[in-house]
Scaffold this active site. Structure first.
Site, short mmCIF file in Angstrom:
data_model
loop_
_atom_site.label_atom_id
_atom_site.label_comp_id
_atom_site.label_asym_id
_atom_site.label_seq_id
_atom_site.Cartn_x
_atom_site.Cartn_y
_atom_site.Cartn_z
N GLN A 114 0.84 -1.19 0.00
CA GLN A 114 0.00 0.00 0.00
C GLN A 114 0.88 1.25 0.00
O GLN A 114 1.30 1.73 1.05
CB GLN A 114 -0.95 0.02 1.20
CG GLN A 114 -1.92 1.18 1.10
CD GLN A 114 -2.99 1.15 2.17
OE1 GLN A 114 -3.15 0.20 2.91
NE2 GLN A 114 -3.73 2.23 2.24
N PHE A 115 1.14 1.78 -1.19
CA PHE A 115 2.05 2.92 -1.33
C PHE A 115 1.52 4.17 -0.63
O PHE A 115 2.30 5.04 -0.22
CB PHE A 115 2.37 3.21 -2.79
CG PHE A 115 1.30 3.95 -3.53
CD1 PHE A 115 1.40 5.33 -3.69
CD2 PHE A 115 0.22 3.29 -4.08
CE1 PHE A 115 0.42 6.03 -4.38
CE2 PHE A 115 -0.76 3.98 -4.77
CZ PHE A 115 -0.66 5.36 -4.92
N THR A 116 0.22 4.29 -0.42
CA THR A 116 -0.33 5.49 0.19
C THR A 116 0.12 5.67 1.64
O THR A 116 0.06 6.78 2.17
CB THR A 116 -1.87 5.51 0.12
OG1 THR A 116 -2.38 4.38 0.81
CG2 THR A 116 -2.35 5.52 -1.32
#
Length: 145
Positions: A78-80
């Site tokens: 999850q890059f966020t």
């Protein structure tokens, strides 16, 4: 690296109608990668996830880790999580690792987890995923390596 871990009774990831990862009781870990992270960071994060004491002992205190309980581990990229949200009303992703590097480090973390723990499932890097979980507690922690 960053992990948002949640103690779960059940968790799963679906991509385009297909379940690509699923566990029963254990931990769901949403994983973010920053530009300064490396393979050592990935290994350290997995060690922290597996060793973090979030499960109850006989006295009802959180004294047992995933390594102690043998529960499932679901790792979801999850890059966020690496976003900079300090200003404005829209996140900046300059604090997240570029995708090729992030994928490599996420894969390294998965390999390290599988070498150290019996039941490891994953989401799919770069895919739009539907993540379902039943958080037990609720218990949620933010870990960094």
């Amino acid at each position: 690296m960053i992990a948002l871990i949640q103690r779960v009774l059940h968790a799963s990831v679906v991509v385009e109608g297909e379940t690509v990862g699923e566990i029963g009781a254990g931990l769901l870990a949403l994983v973010g990668v920053r530009p300064e992270d490396d393979e050592k960071s990935a290994a350290r994060l997995v060690e922290r996830i597996l060793g973090y004491r979030v499960f109850s002992d006989e006295a009802g205190r959180m004294n047992r880790s995933l390594a102690d309980t043998g529960g499932g581990l679901l790792l979801v990229p999850q890059f966020t999580l690496a976003a900079d949200t300090r200003k404005g009303t829209r996140a900046s992703f300059t604090s997240a690792a570029e995708p090729v590097r992030a994928r490599s480090l996420f894969d390294h973390a998965v390999s390290h987890a599988r070498a150290s723990h019996g039941l490891v499932a994953t989401g799919r890097f770069g895919a739009e995923m539907s993540v379902s979980l039943t958080n037990h507690g609720p218990v949620t922690f933010w870990l960094e390596s």
